[in-house]
Design an enzyme around this catalytic site. Structure first.
Site, PDB file in Angstrom:
ATOM      1  NE  ARG A 114      -0.477   0.055   4.750  1.00  0.00           N
ATOM      2  CZ  ARG A 114      -0.895   0.378   6.481  1.00  0.00           C
ATOM      3  NH1 ARG A 114      -1.974   0.881   6.382  1.00  0.00           N
ATOM      4  NH2 ARG A 114       0.234   0.492   6.461  1.00  0.00           N
ATOM      5  CB  CYS A 118       3.418   6.796  -9.579  1.00  0.00           C
ATOM      6  SG  CYS A 118       3.591   8.838 -10.383  1.00  0.00           S
ATOM      7  CD  GLU A 153      -0.497   6.360   8.579  1.00  0.00           C
ATOM      8  OE1 GLU A 153       0.293   4.877   8.387  1.00  0.00           O
ATOM      9  OE2 GLU A 153      -0.367   5.802   9.722  1.00  0.00           O
ATOM     10  CD  GLU A 313      -4.955   4.857  11.549  1.00  0.00           C
ATOM     11  OE1 GLU A 313      -3.684   4.441  12.008  1.00  0.00           O
ATOM     12  OE2 GLU A 313      -4.412   5.376   9.895  1.00  0.00           O
ATOM     13  CD  GLU A 361      -2.366  -3.364   9.958  1.00  0.00           C
ATOM     14  OE1 GLU A 361      -3.707  -3.353   9.134  1.00  0.00           O
ATOM     15  OE2 GLU A 361      -1.543  -2.297   9.909  1.00  0.00           O
ATOM     16  CG  PHE A 363      -1.807 -11.595  15.571  1.00  0.00           C
ATOM     17  CD1 PHE A 363      -2.353 -12.113  16.195  1.00  0.00           C
ATOM     18  CD2 PHE A 363      -0.683 -12.138  14.806  1.00  0.00           C
ATOM     19  CE1 PHE A 363      -2.872 -14.325  16.251  1.00  0.00           C
ATOM     20  CE2 PHE A 363      -0.772 -13.130  14.951  1.00  0.00           C
ATOM     21  CZ  PHE A 363      -1.986 -13.970  15.009  1.00  0.00           C
ATOM     22  CG  HIS A 364      -2.332  -3.319  15.256  1.00  0.00           C
ATOM     23  ND1 HIS A 364      -3.294  -2.195  15.788  1.00  0.00           N
ATOM     24  CD2 HIS A 364      -1.601  -2.303  14.821  1.00  0.00           C
ATOM     25  CE1 HIS A 364      -3.008  -1.276  15.866  1.00  0.00           C
ATOM     26  NE2 HIS A 364      -1.679  -0.723  15.400  1.00  0.00           N
TER      27      HIS A 364
HETATM   28  C1  GAL Z   1      -1.299   2.999  10.299  1.00  0.00           C
HETATM   29  C2  GAL Z   1      -1.796   3.136   9.518  1.00  0.00           C
HETATM   30  C3  GAL Z   1      -3.447   1.968   9.585  1.00  0.00           C
HETATM   31  C4  GAL Z   1      -2.598   0.908  10.355  1.00  0.00           C
HETATM   32  C5  GAL Z   1      -2.184   1.318  11.875  1.00  0.00           C
HETATM   33  C6  GAL Z   1      -1.935   0.573  12.301  1.00  0.00           C
HETATM   34  O1  GAL Z   1       0.098   4.186  10.106  1.00  0.00           O
HETATM   35  O2  GAL Z   1      -2.538   4.370   8.828  1.00  0.00           O
HETATM   36  O3  GAL Z   1      -3.705   1.392   8.847  1.00  0.00           O
HETATM   37  O4  GAL Z   1      -1.920  -0.234   9.302  1.00  0.00           O
HETATM   38  O5  GAL Z   1      -0.995   1.867  11.388  1.00  0.00           O
HETATM   39  O6  GAL Z   1      -0.243   0.452  14.040  1.00  0.00           O
END
Ligand code: GAL
Length: 676
Positions: A114, A118, A153, A313, A361, A363-364
């Site tokens: 991701r 360009c 981001e 976030e 992600e 396990f995030h």
């Molecule tokens: C951010 C991103 C999210 C997710 C998150 C995980 O940088 O925008 O999509 O990946 O980190 O910590």
């Protein structure tokens, strides 16, 4: 923005990916139930949904999104709607490989990942424009939708985040032509007679690369400027498209001290600043470094527009991308969430609402885990935050932070300083700036971050650590600021080079203000330790000692003790007009900066509203509007008792605090002056 955008609400919610669960209607239904239970009032949809919104070129499928938006709205949950450019669908990269970035080594990326498109590619711009127009037409006036979230981001890819394809190279050359008009100008600005680098044709110019031109500082600095401009232009294109049928404000999510893009430029096309904050809590028992960095990030975002921002976030529990990922200890989630509010956020939003079942992600941390739904500790702590935000929003509404001190933080200085090739190769701008910020934080004094272009007049004290590069006009503005009665702090390796990294010849541009004449800069090796005595206490110098001389009317506050420059000023003070300039010639530790700033802050009349020294790990921040709310935060695991603070009222409970305040470990209280 202010809470008016949200109908007076502090936003609580975060990234929601229902597209991962469309075959599980019971999960989607449970989402709504649990969101209400957790006090969620806003979710961000569509951040990475391109392949589900446009499954094949030109065929848009918005039904699932429409269903979710309606369902959320019926349940009182607002929506931040993202444009999906953060990740490209495979049909796009397969048919139009030019949308994929080319790395510095001139290799084109393969599909996947991701944040790797360009940003010059006309195809990419056109494909996302069409998508954005469709989204805007369909949802841009929906009552649930309160804000556009452009991409994700921006610039957040590996390396320099830039694309080095032929189209980007041509755009860069064109940008340079606009800037310099002639190659003579450019050759001079980049000092190209050095190593025979004189260009005779614009086509000879290439973006910096490790196996090509990696050491031309002027080129590298301009390339970074160009990347910011081009990314900002890409972002503007998306904004233009979503605003076609919609008057909702726009944001894009920034990151923590992110070097690839100059956020001071990018922010100008946004209505609202938002950012993603992932402090490294519990890396050790000392939470102060993480708390300081998080506070600095919040302060930076607030300073962009001098208005409340959004915490877009944050994790409700842990991240999954550091080498070890502790979960937040009880209390830390509440404290870190309220810390954002204290420094000017009008939201606590998470990545992510529900853990995905598979992929990178899974396990995030998330509000809802794979198991245990609403019964888990994280969910409970998130719900407590939801409850508290709802209870305090009336107190926060209409308030802003108005610090009396500022630190200069400037992207162009960052780029140039760390690329300067001397006096050390490991100069680290952010950690140097954070040292200064930490001292203010420990004193309970909030700070704005300002670029070199901003007006300083509303601050009583401005410090500019390692301000190597002075943009045109900067020295003049600092001179006027000090002359009219303010305090300016400068440190070693400041005022060295101009906009294109050409060193100033002759005098230091602020020699008259600072009262110093720099002569040499020493980066001593081991065994050459130096130090100085300041106000009776001894301090060691760090790895940089600038050798400067004092002007006749300069007060030398501390002098080097060792080496051939013993006796030269290490710390100097100089009156200029009605104000004062300070010069700290040596790299120093926190111990010296604490003593130094304590003096300056008390001279400037800046202190914590509690009026007493704060124990290590405790700080304050103030939001004011019609009334003033003081946030007192304890980042220690132990309880603390603050005494001698005068009489206050707990703004949440109404409890009277007579000359003392008790704070539990990892906790925050909101107080106001009794009777206010
Ligand atoms: C951010 C991103 C999210 C997710 C998150 C995980 O940088 O925008 O999509 O990946 O980190 O910590």
């Amino acid at each position: 923005m202010g809470t008016h955008m949200t109908g007076g609400r502090l936003l609580h919610g975060g990234d929601y990916n229902p597209e991962q669960w469309l075959e599980r209607p019971e999960i989607l239904e449970e989402d709504i139930i649990l969101m209400k239970e957790a006090g969620i009032n806003c979710v961000t949809l569509g951040v990475f949904s391109w392949s589900m919104l446009e499954p094949e070129e030109g065929r848009y499928d918005f039904a699932w999104l429409a269903e979710r938006i309606d369902r959320l709205y019926e349940n009182g949950i607002q929506v931040i709607l993202a444009t999906p450019s953060g990740a490209m669908p495979h049909w796009l990269t397969q048919k139009y490989p030019e949308v994929m970035q080319v790395q510095e080594d001139e290799k084109r990326n393969l599909p996947g990942l991701r944040h790797n498109f360009c940003y010059t590619s006309p195809v990419m711009r056109e494909k996302i424009r069409r998508m954005d127009l469709e989204l805007s037409r369909r949802f841009g006036k929906h009552s649930a939708v309160i804000l556009w979230h452009i991409s994700n981001e921006l610039g957040g890819n590996w390396g320099d985040g830039a694309c080095h394809c032929e189209q980007c190279q041509s755009a860069f050359r064109e940008w340079l032509r606009q800037k310099y008009h002639t190659l003579e100008e450019l050759n001079h600005a980049w000092w190209n007679r050095f190593w025979s680098h004189v260009y005779t044709d614009w086509e000879q110019i290439h973006s910096p690369a490790p196996h090509g031109e990696a050491l031309s500082h002027g080129l590298k600095l301009d390339w970074k400027r160009f990347v910011t401009e081009q990314m900002t232009d890409f972002c503007r294109g998306e904004i233009y498209a979503v605003r076609k049928y919609s008057n909702r404000p726009v944001t894009t999510n920034f990151m923590d001290f992110f070097k690839n893009l100059n956020y001071h430029r990018l922010q100008s096309c946004l209505n609202v600043i938002s950012w993603d904050s992932y402090p490294q809590w519990h890396a050790s028992k000392d939470e102060v470094p993480a708390a300081v960095r998080a506070a600095a990030g919040h302060s930076m975002m607030r300073s962009m527009k001098k208005q409340p921002f959004l915490l877009m976030e944050s994790t409700p529990s842990c991240v999954n991308w550091r080498s070890f990922n502790p979960v937040k200890r009880p209390g830390m989630h509440m404290l870190s969430s309220m810390q954002a509010i204290a420094h000017g956020s009008d939201s606590v939003l998470y990545f992510q609402w529900r853990k995905s079942r598979g992929a990178y992600e899974k396990f995030h941390g998330a509000v809802v885990d794979h198991r245990n739904g609403g019964a888990a500790r994280t969910f409970r702590e998130v719900s407590e935050v939801g409850e508290r935000l709802a209870a305090v929003q009336g107190l926060i509404e209409g308030t802003v932070n108005r610090p009396g001190a500022a630190i200069v933080f400037d992207w162009e200085n960052w780029w140039a300083l760390e690329d300067a090739s001397g006096p050390r190769l490991d100069l680290d701008y952010v950690s140097e700036v954070l040292k200064h910020y930490q001292v203010f934080w420990e004193q309970g004094v909030d700070v704005d971050f300002v670029s070199m272009d901003e007006a300083f007049e509303s601050y009583r004290i401005v410090c500019a650590p390692v301000n190597y590069l002075y943009r045109k006009g900067y020295a003049e503005r600092v001179r006027a600021y000090v002359e009219s009665g303010s305090c300016y702090v400068s440190t070693w390796f400041s005022g060295v080079a101009d906009d294109t990294d050409l060193c100033f010849t002759g005098h230091h541009p602020l020699e008259d203000v600072l009262g110093i004449l720099p002569e040499e800069i020493d980066a001593p090796g081991e065994g050459f330790e130096n130090g100085f005595v300041y106000q009776g206490a001894h301090y060691s110098t760090g790895r940089i000692c600038e050798i400067v001389h004092a002007a006749a009317d300069t007060q030398v506050l501390a002098a080097y003790e060792q080496d051939f420059y013993a006796g030269c000023p290490a710390v100097a003070r100089h009156s200029f007009g009605q104000g004062t300039g300070y010069y700290v010639a040596a790299e120093t530790g926190l111990d010296f900066l604490r003593a130094f700033y304590q003096e300056l802050l008390s001279e400037a009349g800046l202190h914590s509203p509690l009026g007493v020294p704060l124990p290590y790990g405790v700080t304050t921040a103030v939001r004011s509007g019609e009334r003033e709310i003081v946030f007192v935060m304890n980042f220690r695991q132990e309880n603390v008792s603050l005494q001698g603070i005068g009489d206050w009222e707990d703004a949440e409970t109404g409890e009277i605090c007579r000359d003392r305040l008790e704070l539990g470990g990892f906790s925050l209280k909101m107080i106001r002056r009794k009777g206010a």
